[in-house]
Write a protein that holds these residues in place. Sequence first.
Motif, PDB file in Angstrom:
ATOM      1  N   VAL A 136       0.853  -1.185   0.000  1.00  0.00           N
ATOM      2  CA  VAL A 136       0.000   0.000   0.000  1.00  0.00           C
ATOM      3  C   VAL A 136       0.893   1.240   0.000  1.00  0.00           C
ATOM      4  O   VAL A 136       2.007   1.221   0.534  1.00  0.00           O
ATOM      5  N   VAL A 137       0.403   2.298  -0.620  1.00  0.00           N
ATOM      6  CA  VAL A 137       1.130   3.563  -0.685  1.00  0.00           C
ATOM      7  C   VAL A 137       0.299   4.620   0.023  1.00  0.00           C
ATOM      8  O   VAL A 137      -0.893   4.770  -0.237  1.00  0.00           O
ATOM      9  N   SER A 138       0.916   5.341   0.945  1.00  0.00           N
ATOM     10  CA  SER A 138       0.195   6.387   1.667  1.00  0.00           C
ATOM     11  C   SER A 138       1.172   7.485   2.061  1.00  0.00           C
ATOM     12  O   SER A 138       2.388   7.313   2.016  1.00  0.00           O
ATOM     13  N   GLY A 139       0.602   8.611   2.465  1.00  0.00           N
ATOM     14  CA  GLY A 139       1.427   9.762   2.824  1.00  0.00           C
ATOM     15  C   GLY A 139       0.803  11.024   2.283  1.00  0.00           C
ATOM     16  O   GLY A 139      -0.322  11.003   1.794  1.00  0.00           O
ATOM     17  N   PRO A 140       1.498  12.141   2.342  1.00  0.00           N
ATOM     18  CA  PRO A 140       0.977  13.396   1.778  1.00  0.00           C
ATOM     19  C   PRO A 140       0.995  13.320   0.257  1.00  0.00           C
ATOM     20  O   PRO A 140       1.993  13.642  -0.386  1.00  0.00           O
ATOM     21  N   ASN A 141      -0.106  12.837  -0.325  1.00  0.00           N
ATOM     22  CA  ASN A 141      -0.157  12.505  -1.750  1.00  0.00           C
ATOM     23  C   ASN A 141      -1.120  13.398  -2.525  1.00  0.00           C
ATOM     24  O   ASN A 141      -2.001  12.904  -3.239  1.00  0.00           O
ATOM     25  N   LEU A 142      -1.003  14.707  -2.390  1.00  0.00           N
ATOM     26  CA  LEU A 142      -1.832  15.616  -3.183  1.00  0.00           C
ATOM     27  C   LEU A 142      -1.353  15.542  -4.628  1.00  0.00           C
ATOM     28  O   LEU A 142      -0.251  15.968  -4.962  1.00  0.00           O
ATOM     29  N   ALA A 143      -2.201  14.971  -5.480  1.00  0.00           N
ATOM     30  CA  ALA A 143      -1.779  14.583  -6.822  1.00  0.00           C
ATOM     31  C   ALA A 143      -1.241  15.750  -7.637  1.00  0.00           C
ATOM     32  O   ALA A 143      -0.208  15.624  -8.305  1.00  0.00           O
ATOM     33  N   LYS A 144      -1.925  16.872  -7.619  1.00  0.00           N
ATOM     34  CA  LYS A 144      -1.525  17.987  -8.482  1.00  0.00           C
ATOM     35  C   LYS A 144      -0.110  18.465  -8.172  1.00  0.00           C
ATOM     36  O   LYS A 144       0.678  18.730  -9.084  1.00  0.00           O
ATOM     37  N   GLU A 145       0.216  18.570  -6.897  1.00  0.00           N
ATOM     38  CA  GLU A 145       1.559  19.034  -6.522  1.00  0.00           C
ATOM     39  C   GLU A 145       2.629  18.039  -6.964  1.00  0.00           C
ATOM     40  O   GLU A 145       3.698  18.426  -7.435  1.00  0.00           O
ATOM     41  N   ILE A 146       2.338  16.753  -6.813  1.00  0.00           N
ATOM     42  CA  ILE A 146       3.315  15.736  -7.215  1.00  0.00           C
ATOM     43  C   ILE A 146       3.468  15.735  -8.731  1.00  0.00           C
ATOM     44  O   ILE A 146       4.583  15.646  -9.263  1.00  0.00           O
ATOM     45  N   PRO A 151       8.596  18.710  -4.545  1.00  0.00           N
ATOM     46  CA  PRO A 151       9.176  17.658  -3.705  1.00  0.00           C
ATOM     47  C   PRO A 151       8.209  17.139  -2.645  1.00  0.00           C
ATOM     48  O   PRO A 151       7.537  17.925  -1.967  1.00  0.00           O
ATOM     49  N   THR A 152       8.166  15.827  -2.527  1.00  0.00           N
ATOM     50  CA  THR A 152       7.327  15.211  -1.493  1.00  0.00           C
ATOM     51  C   THR A 152       7.882  13.832  -1.150  1.00  0.00           C
ATOM     52  O   THR A 152       8.721  13.291  -1.870  1.00  0.00           O
ATOM     53  N   ALA A 153       7.404  13.292  -0.053  1.00  0.00           N
ATOM     54  CA  ALA A 153       7.791  11.939   0.363  1.00  0.00           C
ATOM     55  C   ALA A 153       6.532  11.135   0.624  1.00  0.00           C
ATOM     56  O   ALA A 153       5.443  11.688   0.831  1.00  0.00           O
ATOM     57  N   THR A 154       6.672   9.829   0.602  1.00  0.00           N
ATOM     58  CA  THR A 154       5.531   8.947   0.827  1.00  0.00           C
ATOM     59  C   THR A 154       6.012   7.680   1.522  1.00  0.00           C
ATOM     60  O   THR A 154       7.202   7.518   1.784  1.00  0.00           O
ATOM     61  N   VAL A 155       5.075   6.787   1.828  1.00  0.00           N
ATOM     62  CA  VAL A 155       5.406   5.530   2.500  1.00  0.00           C
ATOM     63  C   VAL A 155       4.865   4.368   1.679  1.00  0.00           C
ATOM     64  O   VAL A 155       3.721   4.396   1.210  1.00  0.00           O
ATOM     65  N   ILE A 156       5.699   3.358   1.506  1.00  0.00           N
ATOM     66  CA  ILE A 156       5.280   2.100   0.903  1.00  0.00           C
ATOM     67  C   ILE A 156       5.307   1.044   2.000  1.00  0.00           C
ATOM     68  O   ILE A 156       6.355   0.803   2.605  1.00  0.00           O
ATOM     69  N   ILE A 185      -1.136  -2.285   8.375  1.00  0.00           N
ATOM     70  CA  ILE A 185      -2.337  -1.866   9.104  1.00  0.00           C
ATOM     71  C   ILE A 185      -2.287  -0.375   9.428  1.00  0.00           C
ATOM     72  O   ILE A 185      -3.231   0.375   9.141  1.00  0.00           O
ATOM     73  N   GLY A 186      -1.190   0.071  10.024  1.00  0.00           N
ATOM     74  CA  GLY A 186      -1.073   1.476  10.395  1.00  0.00           C
ATOM     75  C   GLY A 186      -1.092   2.396   9.188  1.00  0.00           C
ATOM     76  O   GLY A 186      -1.705   3.469   9.205  1.00  0.00           O
ATOM     77  N   CYS A 187      -0.408   1.982   8.122  1.00  0.00           N
ATOM     78  CA  CYS A 187      -0.355   2.786   6.910  1.00  0.00           C
ATOM     79  C   CYS A 187      -1.757   2.981   6.335  1.00  0.00           C
ATOM     80  O   CYS A 187      -2.146   4.099   5.963  1.00  0.00           O
ATOM     81  N   GLU A 188      -2.536   1.918   6.299  1.00  0.00           N
ATOM     82  CA  GLU A 188      -3.887   2.009   5.729  1.00  0.00           C
ATOM     83  C   GLU A 188      -4.847   2.780   6.630  1.00  0.00           C
ATOM     84  O   GLU A 188      -5.666   3.569   6.132  1.00  0.00           O
ATOM     85  N   ALA A 240       3.032   8.735  13.712  1.00  0.00           N
ATOM     86  CA  ALA A 240       3.878   9.921  13.867  1.00  0.00           C
ATOM     87  C   ALA A 240       4.650  10.235  12.594  1.00  0.00           C
ATOM     88  O   ALA A 240       5.349  11.243  12.533  1.00  0.00           O
ATOM     89  N   GLY A 241       4.520   9.380  11.585  1.00  0.00           N
ATOM     90  CA  GLY A 241       5.283   9.539  10.358  1.00  0.00           C
ATOM     91  C   GLY A 241       4.462  10.034   9.189  1.00  0.00           C
ATOM     92  O   GLY A 241       3.374  10.600   9.340  1.00  0.00           O
ATOM     93  N   LEU A 242       4.970   9.801   7.988  1.00  0.00           N
ATOM     94  CA  LEU A 242       4.353  10.325   6.772  1.00  0.00           C
ATOM     95  C   LEU A 242       2.961   9.761   6.526  1.00  0.00           C
ATOM     96  O   LEU A 242       2.082  10.474   6.031  1.00  0.00           O
ATOM     97  N   ALA A 243       2.745   8.495   6.853  1.00  0.00           N
ATOM     98  CA  ALA A 243       1.440   7.879   6.616  1.00  0.00           C
ATOM     99  C   ALA A 243       0.407   8.296   7.649  1.00  0.00           C
ATOM    100  O   ALA A 243      -0.788   8.066   7.459  1.00  0.00           O
TER     101      ALA A 243
END
Length: 336
Positions: A136-146, A151-156, A185-188, A240-243
Motif C-alpha cells: 500500500v502507498v500512503s502519505g501526503p499525496n496531493l496529486a496535483k503538486e506531485i 518535492p514530497t515523500a511517501t510511505v510504501i 495496518i497502520g499505513c492504511e 507519527a510519520g508520513l502515513a
Amino acid sequence: MTGADKIAVLGAGSWGTTFAKVMADTGREITLWARRRDVAEEIAETRCNGAYLPGVRLPDSLRSTSDPRLALDGAGTVVLAVPSQTLRHNLTAWRGLLHPDATLVSLAKGVELGTLKRMSEVVVDVTGVPEDHVAVVSGPNLAKEIAEEQPTATVIACRDHDRAVALQQACTTGYFRPYTITDVIGCELGGAGKNVIALSCGMADGLGFGANTLATLMTRGLAEIGRLGAALGADPMTFAGLAGLGDLVASCSSPLSRNRTFGARLGRGETMAQAQAAVGGQVAEGVKSCSSIRELAVRHGVEMPITEVVHRVCHDGFDLHEMAGQLIGRKTKPER
C-alpha cells in the motif's frame, strides 16, 4: 518484481495518473488503464489527461489503454488506483488477468462498507494472493503538486520488505521520495482516517473557525486514528510519520484536498449534492469511509468522537451548525 518488469496502473484519475507519471519518470515501462476510452485516447494522442490532471504533460513513454487485458499482459506489478468502494467490483473482473506472483499495490485510502475490510484485505479476499504480495502507498499525496514535480515523500508498506524495496526503486525520482515500512495496518488506517478528519477541518473552516480549532481537530483526530490503530495491532510510530501525521496535515490544510473542500462546502451551508459538484464529481473518500471507520471503531470498542460527528452530518441528516461544538466538545480529562 524486477526493475525491468512491466507495470500496470489501473485507474486514470488524478492520483492514478500522477503515480503512473512518477514511475514512468524512472524509466519503467508503464501502461495506464482508463475506464473511459476517451480518456485513454486523449492521453495517447495529446500526452494530457485534461479531465483529471489538466495542465500536466505526461511522459511520452507512458502508454494508455481502456482494455484491461492489454494493461495487465505481462505486468509484474499492478497498481490499483480506483476508489476504495469500487475496488472489490473492479478487482473481481481483473483477477483472472493477474500474474500469480505479481505485486499488487493499493493506492486507495478507505475502509470497505459492509465488510469493514482495509484495502489490502479486500485485495487478498478477492484474489487469494498471499498477504505479503500486497503493498500500500500512503502519505501526503496531493496529486496535483506531485504531478507538478514539487518535492514530497511517501510511505510504501508491505509485509515482504524485498517487495517494498523493489517498488521503492520503481518510484523514486528527484521529486518523489518513498520510504518503506512493514506496518500495512497502520499505513492504511492513517490514510483512511485522515480523510474523515480532513472533512471535519473543512467543516470547521466553513463555519468560520480559525487555526486553533483546526489544530485541535488535527491533533485529536490523529489521537483517535491512533486508538483505532492500537486496537487493530498497528505500530504506534506509524502515526507519527508520513502515513499518519504527514498525510493528515496535507489533507486537512490544503485546498487541493477533496475531503477538506467537501467539508468546507458543508460548513458554508451547502447540501451534500452541492458539495459533491464542487469537487468536480470526483470521490471524497471520507464521506463513505466515515461510516465504515465508525463501525470498525464500535466493533473494537474505540472512541472516535470526531468521526462520529462527521458520520452524523453526512449520513444521518444532523445539522452541522447545531453539532459544531461536538466536533471538539468532550468531557474534560487528562490528555493521555
